[in-house]
Motif scaffolding. Structure first.
Motif, PDB file in Angstrom:
ATOM      1  N   GLY A  34     -30.735 -21.069  33.242  1.00  0.00           N
ATOM      2  CA  GLY A  34     -30.236 -19.699  33.119  1.00  0.00           C
ATOM      3  C   GLY A  34     -30.089 -19.211  31.699  1.00  0.00           C
ATOM      4  O   GLY A  34     -29.927 -18.015  31.463  1.00  0.00           O
ATOM      5  N   ALA A  35     -30.140 -20.124  30.726  1.00  0.00           N
ATOM      6  CA  ALA A  35     -29.977 -19.696  29.327  1.00  0.00           C
ATOM      7  C   ALA A  35     -31.259 -19.041  28.831  1.00  0.00           C
ATOM      8  O   ALA A  35     -32.364 -19.467  29.168  1.00  0.00           O
ATOM      9  CB  ALA A  35     -29.628 -20.893  28.452  1.00  0.00           C
ATOM     10  N   MET A  36     -31.088 -17.980  28.039  1.00  0.00           N
ATOM     11  CA  MET A  36     -32.233 -17.279  27.477  1.00  0.00           C
ATOM     12  C   MET A  36     -32.279 -17.576  25.975  1.00  0.00           C
ATOM     13  O   MET A  36     -31.330 -17.294  25.251  1.00  0.00           O
ATOM     14  CB  MET A  36     -32.077 -15.767  27.704  1.00  0.00           C
ATOM     15  N   THR A  37     -33.366 -18.207  25.539  1.00  0.00           N
ATOM     16  CA  THR A  37     -33.534 -18.513  24.120  1.00  0.00           C
ATOM     17  C   THR A  37     -34.437 -17.459  23.507  1.00  0.00           C
ATOM     18  O   THR A  37     -35.570 -17.287  23.939  1.00  0.00           O
ATOM     19  CB  THR A  37     -34.166 -19.917  23.949  1.00  0.00           C
ATOM     20  N   MET A  38     -33.922 -16.735  22.516  1.00  0.00           N
ATOM     21  CA  MET A  38     -34.693 -15.641  21.918  1.00  0.00           C
ATOM     22  C   MET A  38     -35.286 -16.103  20.601  1.00  0.00           C
ATOM     23  O   MET A  38     -34.575 -16.575  19.726  1.00  0.00           O
ATOM     24  CB  MET A  38     -33.797 -14.428  21.717  1.00  0.00           C
ATOM     25  N   LYS A  39     -36.604 -15.936  20.494  1.00  0.00           N
ATOM     26  CA  LYS A  39     -37.318 -16.421  19.311  1.00  0.00           C
ATOM     27  C   LYS A  39     -37.889 -15.251  18.523  1.00  0.00           C
ATOM     28  O   LYS A  39     -38.162 -14.197  19.080  1.00  0.00           O
ATOM     29  CB  LYS A  39     -38.485 -17.323  19.719  1.00  0.00           C
ATOM     30  N   ASP A  40     -38.080 -15.464  17.237  1.00  0.00           N
ATOM     31  CA  ASP A  40     -38.870 -14.546  16.430  1.00  0.00           C
ATOM     32  C   ASP A  40     -40.315 -15.031  16.542  1.00  0.00           C
ATOM     33  O   ASP A  40     -40.685 -16.057  15.983  1.00  0.00           O
ATOM     34  CB  ASP A  40     -38.402 -14.571  14.970  1.00  0.00           C
ATOM     35  N   GLU A  41     -41.118 -14.299  17.311  1.00  0.00           N
ATOM     36  CA  GLU A  41     -42.483 -14.758  17.606  1.00  0.00           C
ATOM     37  C   GLU A  41     -43.298 -14.941  16.334  1.00  0.00           C
ATOM     38  O   GLU A  41     -44.159 -15.813  16.249  1.00  0.00           O
ATOM     39  CB  GLU A  41     -43.191 -13.771  18.550  1.00  0.00           C
ATOM     40  N   SER A  42     -43.025 -14.121  15.308  1.00  0.00           N
ATOM     41  CA  SER A  42     -43.805 -14.207  14.074  1.00  0.00           C
ATOM     42  C   SER A  42     -43.539 -15.514  13.325  1.00  0.00           C
ATOM     43  O   SER A  42     -44.345 -15.959  12.520  1.00  0.00           O
ATOM     44  CB  SER A  42     -43.491 -13.020  13.161  1.00  0.00           C
ATOM     45  N   LEU A  43     -42.374 -16.139  13.590  1.00  0.00           N
ATOM     46  CA  LEU A  43     -42.026 -17.376  12.888  1.00  0.00           C
ATOM     47  C   LEU A  43     -42.337 -18.625  13.705  1.00  0.00           C
ATOM     48  O   LEU A  43     -42.328 -19.727  13.176  1.00  0.00           O
ATOM     49  CB  LEU A  43     -40.535 -17.379  12.539  1.00  0.00           C
ATOM     50  N   ARG A  44     -42.630 -18.434  14.990  1.00  0.00           N
ATOM     51  CA  ARG A  44     -42.773 -19.596  15.863  1.00  0.00           C
ATOM     52  C   ARG A  44     -43.958 -20.472  15.433  1.00  0.00           C
ATOM     53  O   ARG A  44     -43.876 -21.691  15.467  1.00  0.00           O
ATOM     54  CB  ARG A  44     -42.952 -19.160  17.311  1.00  0.00           C
ATOM     55  N   PHE A  45     -45.045 -19.827  14.997  1.00  0.00           N
ATOM     56  CA  PHE A  45     -46.230 -20.608  14.594  1.00  0.00           C
ATOM     57  C   PHE A  45     -45.954 -21.360  13.297  1.00  0.00           C
ATOM     58  O   PHE A  45     -46.474 -22.432  13.058  1.00  0.00           O
ATOM     59  CB  PHE A  45     -47.436 -19.681  14.437  1.00  0.00           C
ATOM     60  N   GLN A  46     -45.106 -20.784  12.461  1.00  0.00           N
ATOM     61  CA  GLN A  46     -44.778 -21.395  11.175  1.00  0.00           C
ATOM     62  C   GLN A  46     -43.816 -22.570  11.346  1.00  0.00           C
ATOM     63  O   GLN A  46     -43.982 -23.619  10.731  1.00  0.00           O
ATOM     64  CB  GLN A  46     -44.142 -20.328  10.278  1.00  0.00           C
ATOM     65  N   TYR A  47     -42.802 -22.385  12.220  1.00  0.00           N
ATOM     66  CA  TYR A  47     -41.734 -23.382  12.307  1.00  0.00           C
ATOM     67  C   TYR A  47     -41.663 -24.104  13.652  1.00  0.00           C
ATOM     68  O   TYR A  47     -40.913 -25.070  13.788  1.00  0.00           O
ATOM     69  CB  TYR A  47     -40.370 -22.711  12.043  1.00  0.00           C
ATOM     70  N   GLY A  48     -42.400 -23.634  14.663  1.00  0.00           N
ATOM     71  CA  GLY A  48     -42.355 -24.277  15.979  1.00  0.00           C
ATOM     72  C   GLY A  48     -40.974 -24.168  16.609  1.00  0.00           C
ATOM     73  O   GLY A  48     -40.267 -23.186  16.423  1.00  0.00           O
ATOM     74  N   GLN A  49     -40.593 -25.206  17.347  1.00  0.00           N
ATOM     75  CA  GLN A  49     -39.297 -25.209  18.029  1.00  0.00           C
ATOM     76  C   GLN A  49     -38.213 -25.682  17.056  1.00  0.00           C
ATOM     77  O   GLN A  49     -37.918 -26.862  16.982  1.00  0.00           O
ATOM     78  CB  GLN A  49     -39.347 -26.136  19.247  1.00  0.00           C
ATOM     79  N   SER A  50     -37.649 -24.765  16.300  1.00  0.00           N
ATOM     80  CA  SER A  50     -36.567 -25.161  15.391  1.00  0.00           C
ATOM     81  C   SER A  50     -35.630 -23.985  15.196  1.00  0.00           C
ATOM     82  O   SER A  50     -35.945 -22.852  15.573  1.00  0.00           O
ATOM     83  CB  SER A  50     -37.127 -25.622  14.044  1.00  0.00           C
ATOM     84  N   GLU A  51     -34.491 -24.253  14.555  1.00  0.00           N
ATOM     85  CA  GLU A  51     -33.515 -23.182  14.344  1.00  0.00           C
ATOM     86  C   GLU A  51     -34.065 -22.115  13.409  1.00  0.00           C
ATOM     87  O   GLU A  51     -33.509 -21.027  13.317  1.00  0.00           O
ATOM     88  CB  GLU A  51     -32.198 -23.746  13.798  1.00  0.00           C
ATOM     89  N   LYS A  52     -35.163 -22.396  12.716  1.00  0.00           N
ATOM     90  CA  LYS A  52     -35.736 -21.415  11.788  1.00  0.00           C
ATOM     91  C   LYS A  52     -36.467 -20.301  12.527  1.00  0.00           C
ATOM     92  O   LYS A  52     -36.858 -19.305  11.925  1.00  0.00           O
ATOM     93  CB  LYS A  52     -36.699 -22.105  10.816  1.00  0.00           C
ATOM     94  N   ALA A  53     -36.689 -20.476  13.831  1.00  0.00           N
ATOM     95  CA  ALA A  53     -37.412 -19.458  14.601  1.00  0.00           C
ATOM     96  C   ALA A  53     -36.592 -18.871  15.740  1.00  0.00           C
ATOM     97  O   ALA A  53     -36.998 -17.900  16.360  1.00  0.00           O
ATOM     98  CB  ALA A  53     -38.709 -20.065  15.169  1.00  0.00           C
ATOM     99  N   ILE A  54     -35.431 -19.455  16.022  1.00  0.00           N
ATOM    100  CA  ILE A  54     -34.641 -19.016  17.190  1.00  0.00           C
ATOM    101  C   ILE A  54     -33.400 -18.275  16.723  1.00  0.00           C
ATOM    102  O   ILE A  54     -32.603 -18.801  15.941  1.00  0.00           O
ATOM    103  CB  ILE A  54     -34.278 -20.223  18.076  1.00  0.00           C
ATOM    104  N   ASN A  55     -33.274 -17.024  17.165  1.00  0.00           N
ATOM    105  CA  ASN A  55     -32.160 -16.221  16.655  1.00  0.00           C
ATOM    106  C   ASN A  55     -31.008 -16.069  17.644  1.00  0.00           C
ATOM    107  O   ASN A  55     -29.950 -15.576  17.279  1.00  0.00           O
ATOM    108  CB  ASN A  55     -32.646 -14.842  16.202  1.00  0.00           C
ATOM    109  N   LYS A  56     -31.189 -16.539  18.885  1.00  0.00           N
ATOM    110  CA  LYS A  56     -30.067 -16.396  19.826  1.00  0.00           C
ATOM    111  C   LYS A  56     -30.271 -17.272  21.054  1.00  0.00           C
ATOM    112  O   LYS A  56     -31.392 -17.422  21.544  1.00  0.00           O
ATOM    113  CB  LYS A  56     -29.954 -14.933  20.281  1.00  0.00           C
ATOM    114  N   VAL A  57     -29.159 -17.853  21.532  1.00  0.00           N
ATOM    115  CA  VAL A  57     -29.139 -18.468  22.864  1.00  0.00           C
ATOM    116  C   VAL A  57     -28.116 -17.672  23.662  1.00  0.00           C
ATOM    117  O   VAL A  57     -26.946 -17.598  23.293  1.00  0.00           O
ATOM    118  CB  VAL A  57     -28.742 -19.958  22.827  1.00  0.00           C
ATOM    119  N   GLN A  58     -28.590 -17.037  24.733  1.00  0.00           N
ATOM    120  CA  GLN A  58     -27.736 -16.159  25.524  1.00  0.00           C
ATOM    121  C   GLN A  58     -27.515 -16.751  26.914  1.00  0.00           C
ATOM    122  O   GLN A  58     -28.392 -17.442  27.425  1.00  0.00           O
ATOM    123  CB  GLN A  58     -28.431 -14.791  25.645  1.00  0.00           C
ATOM    124  N   ASP A  59     -26.360 -16.478  27.493  1.00  0.00           N
ATOM    125  CA  ASP A  59     -26.023 -16.973  28.846  1.00  0.00           C
ATOM    126  C   ASP A  59     -26.058 -18.500  28.891  1.00  0.00           C
ATOM    127  O   ASP A  59     -26.814 -19.096  29.652  1.00  0.00           O
ATOM    128  CB  ASP A  59     -26.978 -16.383  29.904  1.00  0.00           C
TER     129      ASP A  59
END
Length: 290
Positions: free
Chosen positions: A68-93
């Motif tokens: 149920g949690a929604m992880t919001m990513k900055d798509e422009s940074l995902r290719f640069q940093y992959g799955q890391s805190e440098k690309a994820i700006n929010k965990v909701q719910d």
């Protein structure tokens, strides 16, 4: 249950926005009455904040995946940093994540929540925000808004947000900005501000913002917690530093609140946007929100 002895019936007369309790001083109650927010210093321990931070990193790395949690990513940074805190700006719910949901059960937080909602408390909406460095595109500017826009339940006076800084928050890294006293105003029309290419999904803002209304930048240290009314106009600026500005928050409401039908209200278009998003996410042709 908390130590606060609170009447769930709003008191006539002097105080409208807080309930009688033995936690808040008269001065604190009057401050919230006048301004719509109240800042409590060093409420959450460094130890708890460190635990929340570690769990957030685990979610970023997909070591845990709360239902149920929604992880919001900055798509422009995902290719640069992959799955890391440098690309994820929010965990909701995050209510199904046992470690993060501990925030919503901390006695020191609930002690204050009860002063606004009464003793029958529900956690309605949870977020861990990781404001990324963002000096040029202003992607993570959160426009001025009222949280009640997102909530199809009332009465508003029995809803409160608890927002805790996980490190120092100031004007350099995008602290909260509030317009004191605006909690006494009605819910206003919201939508996407006219910042082409500079807006995040569901980051709605006021369509008609009063630029002259006084603003206060809430400079907060790690563990400081602000409680604010869902009609208080607030937002946050961009993070001009190279670090991350984390905060954890929960909206609480009295379980006596009731749901409303948002048809023919300013919230109707938000419901439609949510339904469209969920239909795409779950590949469904029709859906009804209840």
């Amino acid at each position: 249950p908390t130590a606060a002895q609170v009447s769930a019936v709003p008191q006539p007369g002097r105080f409208r926005y807080t309930l009688d309790n033995d936690v808040l001083t008269t001065e604190q109650r009057q401050f919230y009455e006048d301004n719509g927010y109240l800042l409590i210093k060093k409420l959450v321990s460094d130890e708890d904040i460190e635990r929340f931070r570690k769990e957030f990193i685990r979610i970023c790395k997909k070591e845990v995946n709360p239902p149920g949690a929604m992880t919001m990513k900055d798509e422009s940074l995902r290719f640069q940093y992959g799955q890391s805190e440098k690309a994820i700006n929010k965990v909701q719910d995050f209510q199904e994540d046992e470690e993060l949901f501990r925030y919503c059960t901390l006695p020191e937080v609930l002690k204050y929540v009860e002063c606004f909602t009464g003793p029958n408390i529900m956690a309605m909406h949870t977020m861990l925000i990781n404001k990324l460095p963002d000096s040029d595109k202003q992607t993570f500017l959160h426009p001025m808004h009222q949280d009640l826009h997102y909530f199809p339940f009332r009465p508003a006076d029995l809803i409160v947000c608890a927002w805790t800084a996980m490190e120092r928050a100031d004007q350099n890294n995008g602290c909260l900005v509030v317009q004191p006293g605006t909690h006494k105003e009605p819910l206003k029309p919201h939508g996407y501000p006219e910042l082409e290419g500079k807006t995040n999904k569901l980051f709605h803002g006021l369509l008609d913002e009063d630029e002259k209304s006084p603003r206060v930048h809430l400079v907060m240290e790690k563990g400081d917690t602000v409680f604010f009314h869902p009609l208080l106009i607030h937002g946050s600026g961009i993070n001009k530093t190279s670090g991350f500005r984390k905060s954890i928050s929960c909206h609480f409401a009295s379980s006596e609140c009731h749901y409303i039908d948002v048809k023919n209200t300013t919230q109707e278009h938000l419901e439609k946007e949510l339904v469209d998003m969920l239909q795409k996410k779950y590949n469904m042709t029709s859906m009804e929100l209840r």
